[in-house]
Design a protein around this motif. Structure first.
Motif, PDB file in Angstrom:
ATOM      1  N   UNK B 211       3.872   2.279  -0.468  1.00  0.00           N
ATOM      2  CA  UNK B 211       3.669   2.301   0.994  1.00  0.00           C
ATOM      3  C   UNK B 211       2.184   2.104   1.311  1.00  0.00           C
ATOM      4  N   UNK B 212       1.340   2.696   0.489  1.00  0.00           N
ATOM      5  CA  UNK B 212      -0.102   2.506   0.703  1.00  0.00           C
ATOM      6  C   UNK B 212      -0.463   1.025   0.514  1.00  0.00           C
ATOM      7  N   UNK B 213       0.080   0.412  -0.523  1.00  0.00           N
ATOM      8  CA  UNK B 213      -0.221  -1.004  -0.777  1.00  0.00           C
ATOM      9  C   UNK B 213       0.235  -1.874   0.391  1.00  0.00           C
ATOM     10  N   UNK B 214       1.459  -1.632   0.859  1.00  0.00           N
ATOM     11  CA  UNK B 214       1.961  -2.440   1.984  1.00  0.00           C
ATOM     12  C   UNK B 214       1.090  -2.249   3.215  1.00  0.00           C
ATOM     13  N   UNK B 219      -3.018  -4.136   6.936  1.00  0.00           N
ATOM     14  CA  UNK B 219      -4.371  -3.902   7.489  1.00  0.00           C
ATOM     15  C   UNK B 219      -5.243  -5.153   7.283  1.00  0.00           C
ATOM     16  N   UNK B 220      -5.202  -5.682   6.054  1.00  0.00           N
ATOM     17  CA  UNK B 220      -6.042  -6.859   5.767  1.00  0.00           C
ATOM     18  C   UNK B 220      -5.588  -8.067   6.593  1.00  0.00           C
ATOM     19  N   UNK B 258      -6.726   3.130   8.674  1.00  0.00           N
ATOM     20  CA  UNK B 258      -7.431   1.835   8.685  1.00  0.00           C
ATOM     21  C   UNK B 258      -6.609   0.795   9.446  1.00  0.00           C
ATOM     22  N   UNK B 259      -5.311   0.782   9.163  1.00  0.00           N
ATOM     23  CA  UNK B 259      -4.428  -0.197   9.822  1.00  0.00           C
ATOM     24  C   UNK B 259      -4.377   0.067  11.327  1.00  0.00           C
ATOM     25  N   UNK B 260      -4.181   1.333  11.684  1.00  0.00           N
ATOM     26  CA  UNK B 260      -4.039   1.664  13.106  1.00  0.00           C
ATOM     27  C   UNK B 260      -5.283   1.225  13.880  1.00  0.00           C
ATOM     28  N   UNK B 316       2.997  -8.123  -5.831  1.00  0.00           N
ATOM     29  CA  UNK B 316       4.258  -7.376  -5.855  1.00  0.00           C
ATOM     30  C   UNK B 316       4.040  -5.875  -5.854  1.00  0.00           C
ATOM     31  N   UNK B 317       5.117  -5.149  -5.524  1.00  0.00           N
ATOM     32  CA  UNK B 317       5.058  -3.688  -5.494  1.00  0.00           C
ATOM     33  C   UNK B 317       5.608  -3.130  -6.810  1.00  0.00           C
TER      34      UNK B 317
END
Ligand code: SF4
Ligand code: SF4
Lengths: 390, 436
Positions: B211-214, B219-220, B258-260, B316-317
């Motif tokens: 979930x952090x990776x996604x 975010x990026x 960061x995303x928000x 990939x995850x």
């Protein structure tokens, strides 16, 4: 041939990338392959019918071409080698083998593949720690290289050719070992500079020719009574070092280097490999992977420390010179760990030196060695004949 | 209790005392969700660390090439990247402590041409600021500096040491080779921490990590928008997330913050300055003073939407179906995604390819090669990198500095170089192109 003439021969062999033995080999139509690091076993190249030639920077007057591509933040040894490559001094090579020895050699591999016209490039990813469970990976790398060499040079590398190559390199190691024993004598018969020259020559010429040269040397040295006992017997260890002039500068200060643990020197002499193995590549891989490790091997410092202590005692060395090329991280770690151990266990006096490849040893080096020699002498007087930490 | 309380260690005490003030300072900007969530999570980590220390729980030391999932999966075990204390002090501006660690490492025999990330770690280890580990883990990525660092961890940790070898190649065999070693690492960790790895717990940790990776990927994506609405200085945090927080709720919270922030600022179309030039910052961030990015934005209109420490490759995850697939996924993260490790450990091609991708995807006008003096692998490839950029017609600035030691290149010199590059080369060129 007289002893001095033989050493003149050795000096001629090692003073430039090319030498008459390489030319003769080439003239017979056989390939020559350069390699950076001893984790690329020369036995495999010999079995492929090639002459293994250890890459060096000898003969490079400046490293401008290497600097331009690799910057001045890279190990000066690598920069000089790559300058010679870029300036076509290694044009006689039919291929090269690089290893992930360190970041610098990795980048040299990039320059080799992108900027040289060599027709063959091999690469070995050597695991970073000599653990049994990683051995198969290393062996797999050698098997892949074996297949690539066979395909490119259109040769069969089989059990017979590998065992023949093992017999040849065992012969080289046996002779080097015998020569090294002459350095250990009360009156050493071989200086450290000369010994290093011979070790280097062994990595630049066909094994059969080296056998002849070494046998002649051994015969000549038999009648030599040896040098006067040196004031101080030194042991040299540390990073890449293939410049006998550097050792000669150390030895100009009432000292003799009676043993070393450098990869161009005695670390290349690691005993013998089984000559009759059913799987000779396995035997070569095992001997190479589990030999005395280089500082790039993580977590093996305790073994290196133990071996260094043992060898210093065995060779009756009074002190150790550790030298490191600027920008070299693997040997930077070794320097730290050595100094750390010596703090709690001052097993021997040590002098740590920073080097640049291709720089003629200066007065500063001589002064530092002289001070180190004096320190050892003073400690010897203080502690009596038993020596002790200087 | 056998351990010394961390509050009695001056370097920790100063950090504990500074954190609330720093949190209050940034809380002033209620939209700064990225920085605020980072500080909040750091605080949680520190509190947990205190608890682990006081409760005599095992600590595991490792170096910056490793990720934290396996350690979190062990339960009440504290992960300690050996660089963490020196880096935290640098981030909060207590440079005196970071520099003291660096100087101390040099005094103990670490050559001064080695990486300051290693030096601040080694200085801290020599000063015995970290609780004694139950065991230590070293990985050879991204570079020789980590070979140095791991050799010293093995020496100073005074605890069992496990080395992970990452080969040179970018292929599946490399991933399988590393996964095989993670299988060896598990019983090693279990034996020395006296904790059993529960694979259901590992699955939960891997799911958090995914979930952090996604969230990082999303975010990026927001940071691709031009003009950039979120501060340049936040981008490099991906690396910190992967080293210390991946597999934890705190890690996910930082990524979400960061995303928000990026999303909300973009949607509000916030503008604090006019974006004139976008750069890919290649090589190392200026950790010694992240405010320098604010200065670039305000004074030069220069933004950094992405850098090498922030970029997280789409490889990939973690497949959480079985223990085997999880180990493969964790290995893939370490070798193919982890910033620096992905680009620096093999040949130069991945390094150049990733750069070209970043320029295109983040719509950059130029490259700033901030040459951390110890990144010898990058300097060793500089000629080939320059050639590639020349061919692609991308303006390039190269300068030397040290990411943790401002004594190497003073800020003024960095300002000067970047200002000249932006004002005299990149911006005029961009205008010329626009009017052509
Ligand atoms: S001396 Fe060090 S940096 Fe130079 S080639 Fe050898 S290991 Fe690499
Ligand atoms: S890649 Fe550069 S910054 Fe990162 S550890 Fe290596 S030398 Fe240090």
């Amino acid at each position: 041939m007289a002893r001095n003439d033989l050493f003149d021969d050795v000096t001629a062999i090692i003073s430039a990338p090319d030498n008459p033995y390489i030319s003769r080999w080439k003239a017979s139509g056989k390939p020559v392959i350069g390699y950076f690091c001893q984790y690329a076993p020369p036995e495999l190249l010999l079995a492929a019918g090639a002459l293994p030639v250890r890459l060096r920077g000898a003969g490079s007057e400046d490293s401008a071409s290497g600097d331009a591509l690799m910057s001045s933040r890279v190990c000066t040894f690598v920069r000089h080698v790559m300058s010679l490559v870029l300036d076509d001094a290694y044009d006689f090579l039919d291929g090269e083998i690089s290893v992930n020895t360190c970041d610098h050699v990795r980048r040299a591999a990039d320059v080799f593949t992108k900027k040289s016209a060599l027709p063959f490039h091999g690469f070995i990813s050597v695991p970073r720690t000599p653990r049994e469970s990683l051995f198969d990976y290393y062996l797999g790398e050698l098997r892949k290289l074996q297949a690539a060499l066979a395909e490119h040079f259109k040769v069969v590398i089989d059990r017979e050719s590998l065992n023949r190559a093992i017999r040849q390199t065992n012969g080289t190691r046996r002779r080097l070992s015998a020569l090294n024993q002459l350095r250990r004598l009360e009156r050493p018969k071989l200086s450290g500079a000369k010994a290093l020259s011979v070790h280097i020559a062994a990595q630049l010429m066909p094994p059969d020719d080296f056998a002849e040269l070494a046998d002649n040397l051994l015969a000549e040295l038999e009648s030599f009574e040896g040098y006067d006992p040196p004031t101080v017997r030194l042991f040299v260890t540390g990073a890449e070092l293939d410049e006998p002039a550097y050792i000669a500068a150390i030895e100009s200060q009432d000292a003799l280097v009676v043993a070393d643990d450098i990869c161009f020197g005695e670390r290349s002499v690691f005993g013998s490999i089984d000559e009759n193995s059913d799987d000779p590549l396995d035997a070569i891989a095992r001997a190479t992977f589990f030999r005395t490790s280089c500082a790039r091997m993580i977590g093996d410092f305790p073994n290196r420390w133990e071996r260094l202590n043992r060898r210093v005692a065995e060779t009756k060395a009074d002190g150790v010179i550790f030298q490191r090329l600027i920008f070299c991280d693997p040997w930077g770690a070794e320097q730290h760990n050595l100094l750390h151990r010596l703090q709690s266990d001052p097993a021997f006096p040590i002098l740590s030196l920073l080097r640049e490849y291709g720089v003629v040893p200066t007065g500063q080096l001589r002064t530092r060695v002289q001070a180190f020699v004096e320190k050892i002498e003073i400690a010897r007087v203080r502690n009596g004949a038993a020596g002790g930490g200087a | 209790m056998s351990r010394k309380p961390l509050q009695q260690v001056p370097e920790w005490l100063q950090l504990f005392q500074s954190m609330p003030n720093i949190q209050r300072f940034f809380a002033g900007d209620s939209n700064a969700h990225g920085m605020n969530s980072l500080l909040k999570s750091l605080n949680v980590y520190l509190k947990k660390m205190l608890h682990h220390n006081d409760s005599d729980h095992p600590f595991v030391w490792y170096n910056l090439g490793f990720n934290s999932e396996l350690i979190y999966a062990l339960g009440d075990v504290c992960p300690v990247p050996v660089e963490s204390l020196g880096v935290m002090h640098s981030l909060i501006g207590s440079h005196d402590i970071t520099l003291e660690f660096i100087d101390h490492a040099q005094a103990c025999g670490v050559p001064n041409d080695c990486c300051s990330a290693d030096k601040l770690a080694i200085g801290a280890m020599h000063k015995q600021v970290y609780p004694q580990p139950a065991c230590t883990v070293g990985i050879n990525t991204p570079c020789d500096a980590q070979v140095l660092s791991t050799q010293v961890i093995a020496e100073l940790g005074q605890a069992p040491f496990f080395a992970i070898d990452v080969p040179y190649y970018h292929n599946d065999e490399t991933i399988r080779h590393v996964a095989k070693q993670l299988w060896e690492l598990v019983p090693f960790l279990e034996a020395h921490t006296r904790r059993k790895l529960d694979y259901d717990r590992l699955r939960e940790v891997c799911e958090l990590s995914n979930r952090m990776t996604e969230t990082i990927w999303e975010w990026l994506e927001w940071r691709k928008r031009a003009p950039l609405a979120q501060s340049s200085k936040l981008v490099a945090f991906t690396l910190i997330l992967q080293i210390l927080f991946t597999g934890s709720e705190e890690g996910l919270a930082i990524a979400q913050g960061l995303l928000r922030e990026a999303r909300e600022r973009s949607e509000r179309d916030e503008r604090f300055f006019e974006e004139r030039v976008r750069a890919v910052w290649y090589q190392d961030p200026v950790w010694t003073d992240l405010q320098i990015y604010d200065w670039f934005e305000r004074e030069l209109g220069l933004t950094v939407p992405v850098d090498i420490f922030g970029f997280y490759a789409h490889e990939g995850l973690i497949d959480t179906r079985t223990p085997e697939t999880m180990m493969l996924g964790l290995a893939r993260k370490l070798v193919a995604c982890h910033p620096m490790a992905r680009q620096f450990r093999g040949n130069i091609d991945v390094y150049i390819r990733d750069f070209m991708h970043m320029v295109e995807a983040w719509n950059a006008d130029c490259c700033i090669f901030a040459g951390h003096i110890a990144c010898k692998h990058a300097w060793g490839g500089i000629g080939l990198f320059k050639e590639a950029l020349r061919k692609a017609d991308i303006p390039l600035l190269i300068f030397e500095f040290d990411m943790f030691d401002p004594r190497v290149t003073p800020y003024q010199d960095v300002f000067f170089e970047v200002e000249r590059f932006v004002n005299e080369i990149v911006y005029p060129r961009k205008q010329r192109k626009a009017s052509a």
